[in-house]
Motif scaffolding. Sequence first.
Motif, mmCIF file in Angstrom:
data_model
loop_
_atom_site.group_PDB
_atom_site.id
_atom_site.type_symbol
_atom_site.label_atom_id
_atom_site.label_comp_id
_atom_site.label_asym_id
_atom_site.label_seq_id
_atom_site.Cartn_x
_atom_site.Cartn_y
_atom_site.Cartn_z
ATOM 1 N N ARG A 137 -64.053 -12.648 -7.082
ATOM 2 C CA ARG A 137 -63.545 -12.459 -5.788
ATOM 3 C C ARG A 137 -61.938 -12.576 -6.140
ATOM 4 N NH1 ARG A 137 -62.505 -16.309 -1.890
ATOM 5 N NH2 ARG A 137 -63.678 -17.679 -2.912
ATOM 6 N N GLN A 138 -61.441 -11.546 -5.319
ATOM 7 C CA GLN A 138 -59.795 -11.597 -5.525
ATOM 8 C C GLN A 138 -59.240 -11.891 -4.219
ATOM 9 O OE1 GLN A 138 -58.377 -7.971 -7.106
ATOM 10 N NE2 GLN A 138 -59.872 -7.729 -8.714
ATOM 11 N N ARG A 139 -57.829 -12.470 -4.182
ATOM 12 C CA ARG A 139 -57.127 -13.038 -3.024
ATOM 13 C C ARG A 139 -55.869 -12.481 -2.952
ATOM 14 N NH1 ARG A 139 -57.721 -18.861 -2.232
ATOM 15 N NH2 ARG A 139 -56.174 -19.052 -4.253
ATOM 16 N N THR A 140 -55.376 -12.027 -1.671
ATOM 17 C CA THR A 140 -54.026 -11.615 -1.780
ATOM 18 C C THR A 140 -52.964 -12.745 -1.416
ATOM 19 O OG1 THR A 140 -54.767 -9.622 -0.799
ATOM 20 C CG2 THR A 140 -52.586 -9.979 -0.357
ATOM 21 N N GLU A 141 -52.044 -13.204 -2.362
ATOM 22 C CA GLU A 141 -51.171 -14.141 -2.325
ATOM 23 C C GLU A 141 -49.799 -13.811 -1.441
ATOM 24 O OE1 GLU A 141 -52.162 -16.973 -2.764
ATOM 25 O OE2 GLU A 141 -53.899 -16.950 -4.060
ATOM 26 N N MET A 142 -49.878 -14.064 -0.231
ATOM 27 C CA MET A 142 -48.696 -13.662 0.437
ATOM 28 C C MET A 142 -47.540 -14.765 0.560
ATOM 29 S SD MET A 142 -50.147 -11.544 3.760
ATOM 30 C CE MET A 142 -51.545 -10.229 3.293
ATOM 31 N N THR A 143 -46.421 -14.351 0.419
ATOM 32 C CA THR A 143 -44.966 -15.510 0.654
ATOM 33 C C THR A 143 -44.151 -14.712 1.607
ATOM 34 O OG1 THR A 143 -44.010 -14.342 -1.193
ATOM 35 C CG2 THR A 143 -45.620 -16.288 -1.723
ATOM 36 N N SER A 144 -43.436 -15.880 2.216
ATOM 37 C CA SER A 144 -42.428 -15.305 3.344
ATOM 38 C C SER A 144 -41.172 -14.945 2.607
ATOM 39 C CB SER A 144 -42.174 -16.307 4.270
ATOM 40 O OG SER A 144 -41.746 -17.452 3.696
ATOM 41 N N VAL A 145 -40.246 -13.934 2.893
ATOM 42 C CA VAL A 145 -39.043 -13.556 2.559
ATOM 43 C C VAL A 145 -37.994 -14.349 3.115
ATOM 44 C CG1 VAL A 145 -37.404 -11.764 2.200
ATOM 45 C CG2 VAL A 145 -39.962 -11.292 1.972
ATOM 46 N N GLU A 146 -37.127 -15.211 2.703
ATOM 47 C CA GLU A 146 -36.293 -16.046 3.306
ATOM 48 C C GLU A 146 -35.107 -15.160 3.923
ATOM 49 O OE1 GLU A 146 -34.800 -18.509 0.058
ATOM 50 O OE2 GLU A 146 -36.566 -19.636 -0.201
ATOM 51 N N GLY A 147 -34.685 -15.798 5.008
ATOM 52 C CA GLY A 147 -33.576 -15.164 5.563
ATOM 53 C C GLY A 147 -32.251 -15.526 4.980
ATOM 54 N N VAL A 148 -31.921 -16.431 4.234
ATOM 55 C CA VAL A 148 -30.723 -16.874 3.795
ATOM 56 C C VAL A 148 -30.589 -16.147 2.383
ATOM 57 C CG1 VAL A 148 -29.350 -18.826 2.950
ATOM 58 C CG2 VAL A 148 -30.832 -19.086 4.974
ATOM 59 N N SER A 149 -29.419 -15.598 1.892
ATOM 60 C CA SER A 149 -29.177 -14.786 0.931
ATOM 61 C C SER A 149 -28.939 -15.965 -0.266
ATOM 62 C CB SER A 149 -27.810 -14.070 0.729
ATOM 63 O OG SER A 149 -27.521 -13.391 -0.426
ATOM 64 N N ASP A 150 -29.366 -15.527 -1.369
ATOM 65 C CA ASP A 150 -28.991 -16.463 -2.493
ATOM 66 C C ASP A 150 -27.764 -16.673 -3.314
ATOM 67 O OD1 ASP A 150 -31.665 -17.443 -2.690
ATOM 68 O OD2 ASP A 150 -32.527 -15.829 -3.954
ATOM 69 N N VAL A 151 -26.779 -15.196 -2.678
ATOM 70 C CA VAL A 151 -25.386 -15.215 -3.205
ATOM 71 C C VAL A 151 -24.587 -15.708 -2.118
ATOM 72 C CG1 VAL A 151 -23.915 -13.495 -3.748
ATOM 73 C CG2 VAL A 151 -26.220 -13.215 -4.411
ATOM 74 N N PRO A 152 -23.780 -16.842 -2.428
ATOM 75 C CA PRO A 152 -22.834 -17.303 -1.798
ATOM 76 C C PRO A 152 -21.742 -16.391 -1.094
ATOM 77 C CG PRO A 152 -22.315 -18.204 -3.724
ATOM 78 C CD PRO A 152 -23.846 -17.278 -3.711
ATOM 79 N N THR A 153 -21.310 -16.483 0.400
ATOM 80 C CA THR A 153 -20.233 -15.344 0.520
ATOM 81 C C THR A 153 -19.436 -16.247 1.437
ATOM 82 O OG1 THR A 153 -21.579 -14.588 2.524
ATOM 83 C CG2 THR A 153 -21.602 -13.393 0.518
ATOM 84 N N ILE A 154 -17.971 -15.838 1.511
ATOM 85 C CA ILE A 154 -17.159 -16.518 2.460
ATOM 86 C C ILE A 154 -17.209 -15.847 3.833
ATOM 87 C CG2 ILE A 154 -14.699 -16.961 2.644
ATOM 88 C CD1 ILE A 154 -14.366 -17.054 -0.346
ATOM 89 N N TRP A 155 -17.177 -16.471 4.766
ATOM 90 C CA TRP A 155 -17.028 -15.974 6.116
ATOM 91 C C TRP A 155 -18.158 -15.150 6.710
ATOM 92 C CZ3 TRP A 155 -13.284 -18.964 7.314
ATOM 93 C CH2 TRP A 155 -12.285 -19.192 6.635
ATOM 94 N N ALA A 156 -19.382 -15.559 5.628
ATOM 95 C CA ALA A 156 -20.607 -14.577 6.211
ATOM 96 C C ALA A 156 -21.595 -15.744 6.791
ATOM 97 C CB ALA A 156 -21.128 -14.061 5.121
ATOM 98 N N LYS A 157 -22.288 -15.311 7.711
ATOM 99 C CA LYS A 157 -23.138 -16.207 8.672
ATOM 100 C C LYS A 157 -24.685 -15.596 8.344
ATOM 101 C CE LYS A 157 -24.192 -18.697 12.815
ATOM 102 N NZ LYS A 157 -24.011 -18.775 14.170
#
Length: 461
Positions: free
Chosen positions: A39-59
């Motif tokens: 039996r196979q199972r679908t492994e789902m993961t959420s996509v984060e809203g925060v970027s891994d790349v730091p930026t200045i003045w970005a929110k």
Amino acid sequence: MSSTFSGISTALSSLRAQRQGLDVAGQNIANVNTAGYSRQRTEMTSVEGVSDVPTIWAKQDPVGSGVNVGDITRIRDELLEGRIRTEHGHNAYLSGQNEVYDNIQTVFKEPSDTGLQERLSTFWSDWQDLSNTPGDNAVRTKVLQQGGAVATALNDAHTQLDTIWSSSRVAATSQINEINSAVTEIASLNKGIMQAKVGGLPANELADRRDGLVLKLADLAGATATLRDTGAVDVSLFGSTLVSGSSSRSLTLGGAATMADQAAGNPASVSFTDNGQPAIVTSGELGSSLEALNKVVPKYAKSLDDVATKLISTVNDIHSAGYNKSGWAGGPFFSGEDARTVAVAITDTDDVAASSTSDGRLDGGNADALGDLAVSGTGPDVTYRQLVADLGVTAKSATLKAETQSTITADLDSTHEATSGVSLDEEMSNLLQYQRAYEAAAKLMNTIDSTLNTLINNTGR
């Protein structure tokens, strides 16, 4: 700051993920009756809203950006499967031993009206009849005929044991060929799985086929397996490698080609083809075949020869001490030296040494002494009864062991099926869950589309 259109991207990722979940559930349902399918199972993961790349003045928007399908996993329990392979090897070995003992028991057919014991009893009874009428040619003929029947029974039993031995060797050859074919295919599947893993491609079905072959090797020879990080499995045979990644080794059956060769000190053996080193096989079907070839069948063939030797020596000693119808000393009644060669050495009824004196009185004393072998504590009957008793006890033990092991193996297989097998009830529940999630994602996309339409086309009028 997140885009106004990010909600559409989130809804789209959900549509894709839920559709893949539906596909996986459908694959499970399609293979509910496929042997070896996991039996196979679908492994789902959420996509984060925060970027891994730091930026200045970005929110960044604190809300996530949707869902990803991380992997399609097979539901497996490696520890359980390792035990299953071990128990399957034991089960195949004990089942094979039980079959061998059943076949040997059919050779002796005891107790029965046609077995060797009945023929021996009749043989001694005929000697007693001859002691009462030592001059009767009809009774003398009966003694010779019954002696021939005893010799024929021994000959036939030996031939049947030889046939069982030959059949076991044919089986061992076939098992070796199956092992060599399986290890080659496992190595090929390992290669495909490793390449698929590197390329990020699905390989679950390949892994199912490979694991089925590994279990087959456990049945055939008690092989064990170790899963590697590369996705490949290494297969070993009592510590010696059979498969390592995409490489494999083959086995060769050597040693005795006949039971006579085995008795002469040339046992059947298994070795690795590449270096000629011996391969230790004490489990599985092949282990049982080797046990039959080197121990079980030769043991009872030797015991049968002991019966024949005892018969030849005891009868000939007494017969040679008596006198025939003409007053001459009797010679050997039986010729040969074992169960394969024993035969009646006399063809003339006058040469049957029934008398204990040479004065021509035909007193029947020697015939009486031969008839008394029926109750002798050291005669061939005792030797034969010991053989039959040993066979009966050992065969019964083999049956009980095989039945117990079969139950253990079946229970583990049921546990494995409960863990890795497809449950239609569960899959129907999954289908409903994915369907509702898909519908909700579609509704989300429609809602966002309607909102954007209002924003773009109706604002500012």
